[in-house]
Scaffold this motif. Structure first.
Motif, mmCIF file in Angstrom:
data_model
loop_
_atom_site.group_PDB
_atom_site.id
_atom_site.type_symbol
_atom_site.label_atom_id
_atom_site.label_comp_id
_atom_site.label_asym_id
_atom_site.label_seq_id
_atom_site.Cartn_x
_atom_site.Cartn_y
_atom_site.Cartn_z
ATOM 1 N N LEU B 148 -11.995 -0.522 -0.500
ATOM 2 C CA LEU B 148 -10.648 0.114 0.112
ATOM 3 C C LEU B 148 -11.588 -0.117 1.652
ATOM 4 O O LEU B 148 -12.039 0.415 1.827
ATOM 5 C CB LEU B 148 -9.804 0.765 -0.704
ATOM 6 N N CYS B 149 -10.482 -0.781 2.649
ATOM 7 C CA CYS B 149 -11.117 -0.701 4.046
ATOM 8 C C CYS B 149 -9.585 0.043 4.677
ATOM 9 O O CYS B 149 -8.304 -0.599 5.435
ATOM 10 C CB CYS B 149 -10.870 -1.743 4.511
ATOM 11 N N PRO B 150 -8.884 1.257 3.562
ATOM 12 C CA PRO B 150 -8.075 2.083 4.896
ATOM 13 C C PRO B 150 -8.060 1.963 6.783
ATOM 14 O O PRO B 150 -9.503 1.701 6.693
ATOM 15 C CB PRO B 150 -7.816 3.524 4.479
ATOM 16 N N THR B 151 -6.768 1.405 6.943
ATOM 17 C CA THR B 151 -6.839 1.418 8.055
ATOM 18 C C THR B 151 -6.894 2.549 9.174
ATOM 19 O O THR B 151 -6.541 3.647 8.786
ATOM 20 C CB THR B 151 -6.205 0.475 9.878
ATOM 21 N N GLN B 152 -6.756 3.187 10.553
ATOM 22 C CA GLN B 152 -6.678 4.203 10.767
ATOM 23 C C GLN B 152 -4.675 4.259 11.127
ATOM 24 O O GLN B 152 -4.152 5.952 10.761
ATOM 25 C CB GLN B 152 -6.739 4.123 12.344
ATOM 26 N N HIS B 153 -3.957 3.153 10.600
ATOM 27 C CA HIS B 153 -2.782 3.136 10.480
ATOM 28 C C HIS B 153 -2.456 4.094 9.178
ATOM 29 O O HIS B 153 -1.478 4.165 9.062
ATOM 30 C CB HIS B 153 -2.260 1.524 11.036
ATOM 31 N N SER B 154 -3.139 3.839 8.222
ATOM 32 C CA SER B 154 -2.507 3.449 6.780
ATOM 33 C C SER B 154 -2.642 4.890 6.165
ATOM 34 O O SER B 154 -3.278 6.022 6.863
ATOM 35 C CB SER B 154 -4.230 2.891 6.111
ATOM 36 N N SER B 155 -0.944 4.720 5.633
ATOM 37 C CA SER B 155 -1.045 6.569 5.341
ATOM 38 C C SER B 155 -2.114 7.008 3.745
ATOM 39 O O SER B 155 -1.715 5.819 3.265
ATOM 40 C CB SER B 155 0.711 6.699 4.980
ATOM 41 N N ALA B 156 -1.727 8.019 3.068
ATOM 42 C CA ALA B 156 -2.410 8.664 2.170
ATOM 43 C C ALA B 156 -1.613 8.273 0.804
ATOM 44 O O ALA B 156 -2.163 8.039 0.213
ATOM 45 C CB ALA B 156 -2.641 10.216 2.574
ATOM 46 N N GLN B 157 -0.651 7.920 1.046
ATOM 47 C CA GLN B 157 0.403 7.156 -0.100
ATOM 48 C C GLN B 157 -0.213 5.630 -0.328
ATOM 49 O O GLN B 157 -0.571 5.127 -1.619
ATOM 50 C CB GLN B 157 1.863 7.714 0.171
ATOM 51 N N ALA B 158 -0.401 4.699 0.654
ATOM 52 C CA ALA B 158 -0.925 3.917 0.709
ATOM 53 C C ALA B 158 -1.973 3.074 0.460
ATOM 54 O O ALA B 158 -2.539 3.051 -0.422
ATOM 55 C CB ALA B 158 -0.429 3.057 1.872
ATOM 56 N N VAL B 159 -2.467 5.055 0.784
ATOM 57 C CA VAL B 159 -4.170 4.622 -0.374
ATOM 58 C C VAL B 159 -4.751 4.709 -1.178
ATOM 59 O O VAL B 159 -4.843 4.067 -2.273
ATOM 60 C CB VAL B 159 -4.952 5.485 1.022
ATOM 61 N N LYS B 160 -3.787 6.435 -1.403
ATOM 62 C CA LYS B 160 -3.457 6.241 -3.033
ATOM 63 C C LYS B 160 -2.903 5.042 -3.851
ATOM 64 O O LYS B 160 -3.384 4.812 -5.270
ATOM 65 C CB LYS B 160 -2.655 7.137 -3.329
ATOM 66 N N VAL B 161 -2.487 4.132 -3.592
ATOM 67 C CA VAL B 161 -1.671 3.106 -4.279
ATOM 68 C C VAL B 161 -2.775 2.113 -4.553
ATOM 69 O O VAL B 161 -2.745 0.994 -5.836
ATOM 70 C CB VAL B 161 0.207 2.629 -3.964
ATOM 71 N N ALA B 162 -2.624 1.782 -3.243
ATOM 72 C CA ALA B 162 -4.847 1.100 -3.294
ATOM 73 C C ALA B 162 -5.191 1.207 -4.438
ATOM 74 O O ALA B 162 -6.403 0.317 -4.957
ATOM 75 C CB ALA B 162 -4.537 0.650 -1.826
ATOM 76 N N HIS B 163 -5.499 2.254 -4.184
ATOM 77 C CA HIS B 163 -6.800 3.109 -5.101
ATOM 78 C C HIS B 163 -6.235 3.235 -6.191
ATOM 79 O O HIS B 163 -7.208 2.262 -7.105
ATOM 80 C CB HIS B 163 -6.915 4.009 -4.899
ATOM 81 N N SER B 164 -5.300 2.976 -6.879
ATOM 82 C CA SER B 164 -4.246 2.792 -8.332
ATOM 83 C C SER B 164 -5.127 1.279 -8.791
ATOM 84 O O SER B 164 -4.823 0.548 -9.970
ATOM 85 C CB SER B 164 -3.743 3.495 -8.603
ATOM 86 N N LEU B 165 -4.372 0.265 -8.341
ATOM 87 C CA LEU B 165 -4.541 -0.363 -8.304
ATOM 88 C C LEU B 165 -5.944 -0.420 -8.867
ATOM 89 O O LEU B 165 -6.292 -2.239 -10.163
ATOM 90 C CB LEU B 165 -4.111 -1.946 -7.597
ATOM 91 N N ALA B 166 -6.915 -0.352 -7.755
ATOM 92 C CA ALA B 166 -8.484 -1.363 -8.422
ATOM 93 C C ALA B 166 -8.596 -0.326 -9.535
ATOM 94 O O ALA B 166 -9.176 -0.941 -10.564
ATOM 95 C CB ALA B 166 -8.981 -0.716 -6.683
#
Lengths: 367, 367
Positions: B148-166
């Motif tokens: 996962l490569c969250p950017t400086q722009h990515s929200s915490a919620q977006a990161v959680k969803v991406a993490h959940s996919l994996a």
């Protein structure tokens, strides 16, 4: 099938992995073997494992064949000494390079009468991760290539005896000139060795987390970078001219790649990269397939297995029950969880049936 | 263990091997999946195999997550389109390079409101020799790395969803910045790829007899040279700056090697060669062992088997009976005769017992 012209006795000079394995293989055929090694313990171990009898320099011995199984650096000297001392023996060496050794021998003044007519350079292409006599086995050479490099001086009889040695040890014999041999091994053995080392050396300072992403691609390319420096320094040094030519070609390709990467959106950049990849495809497809046959296109499938003892055995047993032959097999190591991937190749015509049958039996098959 | 934040629906744009596999994996967890692909047949096949329902552009859909599974060249454009169209969706991509895609996105003027806060770059490091949806499997990502490569722009919620996919696809999650990711894959994936291709391309004009001497060293180093040019041209082009730096380092080492080979008997030449080999040893030993653990030194042994169906299965079954776990396994292809060598690695503490027991059972064990 050529009958063996090797009756013995055979004197093996150097009882490391290869020398001791030769001894074991010949003893298994009832041929008398004497062993000598500069290291008393290497000699003792080889004798203990049954590779032959300890050679006593005081005894008068008239071997039919002397096998010089010494490191490349000293091989020519030991060959010369054997040709000088054993005036009716055929003398072979087994070093990984042939031209340098022959050149050294040809530069020597006297070589025991008919000297070089009794010498045949050879190279058994076998070996294991472990070294030393304790790792020796008589079957080491079974079905492995053994290259014979008769010289312009070698007599027909000497060549017959050298050939018999390889055949008795159940190797597959190839005949090359010394120069052809050195060019061939420079390409198929020395080139991949140095390239693996060049890749692996880049990893020395890599942060640990980056290495966590390593997959089988990196592992495959760097596997032989674990090789023994001491031996390889001798091999690369002795075959330097042939390898140099190849490495200059590689550098030329590398320069082209670096130029392309410096301007990856320039016209023609994409084509350059595609060409490198396509040339790699073409070269790789020329490597012979199983058992030296034509480069065979097998079909691959992967099966997930739990990482418990017996799972791979169970999978292969079931594949045997299904009646499909496994042509090749690799394990793919996963990160973290306790599963592994078994990659199998089979004849293309059997693949669909195998996938269906394994799936029906509950295996998780990835294509 | 993080609970999943992924409830669906999920829209997968691109139903090739990876997109369709993602669909299959999510469907197996009861998550609603819609698929879209520019190729009608790729989309139809993916739907047929159960990877999801065909997405009808006319329908109004409000996906929780959009997965962009398109080639690297078009990924940024597709991500931008998705961010624009689906104003409450998290959007991830799965391309092998991250920085170039992020740079493209950041250069775009408008990205659907809160745009990039809903974007997380990702990279599942899985894949098979075969491509296309017909090869897809939901278990493709099991225990494989997913970065996962969250950017400086990515929200915490977006990161959680991406993490959940994996996590839902049973991958092992790593977090890197885009730059760290690109540097890491340049080293562990792109470097070995180009080096394998550089070696393999040297074989194009090799005489056939020379290739007969090819052993597992050459095969291992060139295995990934069979990769697909079309995809790799995009990857190498997109990650050119990171790879360039590495290749310049390789060229520097190669120059040093070529100098040494040009004068192999000069003072210091031997030391140079030894240093290259030793650096290769050091780098190679840093590659993590099985399942991401520390580089483990296993012990190897080889067993000769007849090349008949069932022999490898029988061997592994007996090893299972003996009670030793096989940590790694490779097949060594021989030249000519119908035998093969199975190379096994086991824990060092189990090796002697295994060798003795197999030998007692009649197997030919080489150490």
């Amino acid at each position: 099938m050529n009958p063996s012209h090797l009756s013995g006795p055979v004197l093996v000079l150097g009882s490391g992995l290869l020398g001791a394995s030769i001894g074991l293989g010949l003893r298994a055929r009832g041929i008398e073997v004497f062993l000598s090694d500069p290291s008393p313990s290497a000699q003792a171990v080889a004798v203990d494992i049954g590779a032959g009898r300890a050679f006593d320099p005081a005894q008068s011995l008239s071997p039919q064949l002397v096998v010089v199984a010494a490191p490349p650096d000293v091989t020519a000297g030991v060959v010369a000494g054997a040709l000088e001392r054993y005036r009716s023996a055929v003398v072979v060496d087994i070093a990984s390079v042939k031209g340098a050794i022959l050149a050294e021998l040809e530069a020597m003044d006297s070589l025991g009468g008919d000297g070089l007519s009794r010498y045949v350079g050879t190279h058994p292409m076998a070996g294991r991760e472990r070294s030393g006599p304790v790792a020796a086995r008589g079957e080491l050479f079974n079905s492995m290539p053994w290259v014979l490099c008769p010289t312009q001086h070698s007599s027909a009889q000497a060549v017959k005896v050298a050939h018999s040695l390889a055949i008795d040890l159940e190797a597959v014999v190839f005949r090359f000139s010394a120069a052809e041999h050195d060019a061939a091994v420079a390409l198929v053995s020395h080139l991949p060795q140095v390239m693996a080392s060049l890749v692996a050396s880049r990893l020395q300072d890599t942060p640990g987390p980056a290495l966590s992403l390593a997959g089988n691609g990196l592992r495959d390319v760097t596997r032989i970078a674990a090789s023994d420096p001491a031996l390889w320094v001798q091999i690369l040094g002795a075959n330097a001219p042939k390898l140099l030519e190849i490495m200059q070609g590689v550098r030329s390709d590398l320069d082209r790649l670096i130029n392309t990467l410096s301007a990856p959106t320039a016209p023609g950049a994409r084509l350059d990269l595609a060409q490198l990849m396509a040339e790699g495809n073409a070269g790789q497809s020329r490597i012979p397939g199983k058992h030296g046959g034509p480069a065979q296109q097998y079909s691959w499938l992967s099966v997930l297995v739990d990482d418990r003892p017996g799972q791979i055995a169970l999978l292969l047993t079931e594949i045997g029950e299904i009646g499909v032959n496994v042509e090749d097999l690799r394990l793919d190591h996963s990160a973290g969880l306790q599963v592994g991937m078994v990659e199998l190749s089979v004849l293309p015509s059997r693949r669909v049936a195998l996938v269906n049958e394994l799936t029906a039996r509950g295996w998780k098959v990835l294509q």
